[in-house]
Design a protein around this motif. Sequence first.
Motif, PDB file in Angstrom:
ATOM      1  N   PHE A   9      50.280  51.316   0.553  1.00  6.70           N
ATOM      2  CA  PHE A   9      51.422  50.505   0.745  1.00  6.70           C
ATOM      3  C   PHE A   9      52.509  51.605   1.191  1.00  6.70           C
ATOM      4  N   PHE A  10      51.993  52.934   1.172  1.00  5.56           N
ATOM      5  CA  PHE A  10      52.879  54.067   1.411  1.00  5.56           C
ATOM      6  C   PHE A  10      52.788  54.531   2.762  1.00  5.56           C
ATOM      7  N   LEU A  11      51.657  53.946   3.377  1.00  8.62           N
ATOM      8  CA  LEU A  11      51.315  54.328   5.000  1.00  8.62           C
ATOM      9  C   LEU A  11      52.042  53.329   5.748  1.00  8.62           C
ATOM     10  N   ILE A  29      57.314  42.475   6.655  1.00  4.17           N
ATOM     11  CA  ILE A  29      56.392  43.501   6.853  1.00  4.17           C
ATOM     12  C   ILE A  29      57.201  45.054   7.038  1.00  4.17           C
ATOM     13  N   THR A  30      56.694  45.927   6.449  1.00  6.61           N
ATOM     14  CA  THR A  30      57.661  47.386   6.281  1.00  6.61           C
ATOM     15  C   THR A  30      56.964  48.440   7.152  1.00  6.61           C
ATOM     16  N   LEU A  50      51.987  43.565  13.116  1.00  5.57           N
ATOM     17  CA  LEU A  50      50.980  42.849  12.193  1.00  5.57           C
ATOM     18  C   LEU A  50      50.939  41.551  12.130  1.00  5.57           C
ATOM     19  N   THR A  51      51.840  40.483  12.024  1.00  2.00           N
ATOM     20  CA  THR A  51      52.030  39.225  12.067  1.00  2.00           C
ATOM     21  C   THR A  51      51.793  38.391  13.458  1.00  2.00           C
ATOM     22  N   THR A  62      65.914  46.387   8.052  1.00  2.00           N
ATOM     23  CA  THR A  62      66.448  46.633   6.993  1.00  2.00           C
ATOM     24  C   THR A  62      65.829  48.017   6.062  1.00  2.00           C
ATOM     25  N   PRO A  63      66.493  49.218   5.874  1.00  2.00           N
ATOM     26  CA  PRO A  63      66.101  49.979   5.225  1.00  2.00           C
ATOM     27  C   PRO A  63      65.347  49.642   3.719  1.00  2.00           C
ATOM     28  N   ASN A  64      64.116  49.995   3.457  1.00  2.00           N
ATOM     29  CA  ASN A  64      63.638  49.622   2.014  1.00  2.00           C
ATOM     30  C   ASN A  64      63.695  50.841   1.170  1.00  2.00           C
ATOM     31  N   HIS A  65      64.954  50.940   0.699  1.00  2.00           N
ATOM     32  CA  HIS A  65      65.592  51.997  -0.379  1.00  2.00           C
ATOM     33  C   HIS A  65      64.095  52.164  -1.504  1.00  2.00           C
TER      34      HIS A  65
END
Length: 399
Positions: A9-11, A29-30, A50-51, A62-65
Amino acid sequence: MDEIDVPRFFLCPISLELMKDPVTLPTGITYDRESIEKWLFSGKNNTCPLTKQALAADCDLTPNHTLRRLIQSWCTMNASNGIERIPTPKPPISKIQIAKLLNDAKSPELKIKCLPKLRSIASESAANKRCMEAAGAVEFLASIVSSTVEEASSGEALSILYTLQVSEAALKTLIGKNGEFIKSLIRVIQRGNYEPRAYAVLLLKSMLELAEPMQLISLQTELFIELVQVLHDQISQQASNAALKLLIQLCPWGRNRIKAVNAGAVTVLIGLLLDSSERKACEMMLMALDILCGCAEGRAELLEHGAGLAIVSKKILRVSSVVTDMAVRILLSVSKFSASPAVVQEMLQLGVVAKLCLMLQVDCGNKAKEKAREILKLHARAWKSSPCIPKSSLSSYPS
């Protein structure tokens, strides 16, 4: 990295590389910001990769801090394995910030001083470009092009405007201002150095591809004069291709082909064909020449040029099937509508007739072959018994 087990999930789902600036779509999805911006803005897609769910044109990234901090911690823990900690990304510029920058530039001098900052913002990301457009940068830059006497500033504004990859809606707005911005671009092509002229032609191409028929019919003669001059000067391959595509697009409308002929387009195209053997360029040149020869003025210019018939005939069977087809179409127009006794004899002496006979003997496509046969039949009385035609070709002469 290949030898280290990176948490999945880091990729980034698009690049499959470690995310440096993870952002989340409304779909949940990020992705890495650079990859998803390229997908949405440069690729002009409007779905989540993806979806496959549809996304609004102005959807938030939205930044995923939390995820970014986890990735940074993981990088620190694996520093001994050669993993460098990703830096905290610079926050993207906002529409409000750009709007303030534009509003503060009220005088002509401040507008010009604002250009390097706008160029820097545009160069950072595709999202910045879209943000600039939403904040009014397109109208701001267009006003500088239209009002600035100083060539360097006008050229810089044009280059930024082209770099923005302006949306179709914004391009249509530029067209719709009573043709004033088109006139401004024509002035840039008339007086500018190579780079501003190239940007002006490229922007014109993008705009006029979206124009309405009535807008195309009412184009100024000066536009065709400048397009022909750009072709003559060969300021860049990109600008020449854009000018050729514009001629091909514009000339079928109204009296545009006569405007182009009067601007010297036929003469310039023949000159370029004499020096060119590159497939794509030859195809576009002959396509433009075919359109221009659809009027009596165009055919007269072709026949008046000492190398006109010769170069058209020479390109047959040498470059591509498209070139062969276009060249035969031109010869058919001449044979049908402009074939004086002198022209008929010139076609014979230049070897045009022999080339047409050769076409009937080789594989060159049925459409081109039918046109060649039609030309030969049109003037069989003058050509069939001529000693200028090789005996090997006479056997294929259509009855």
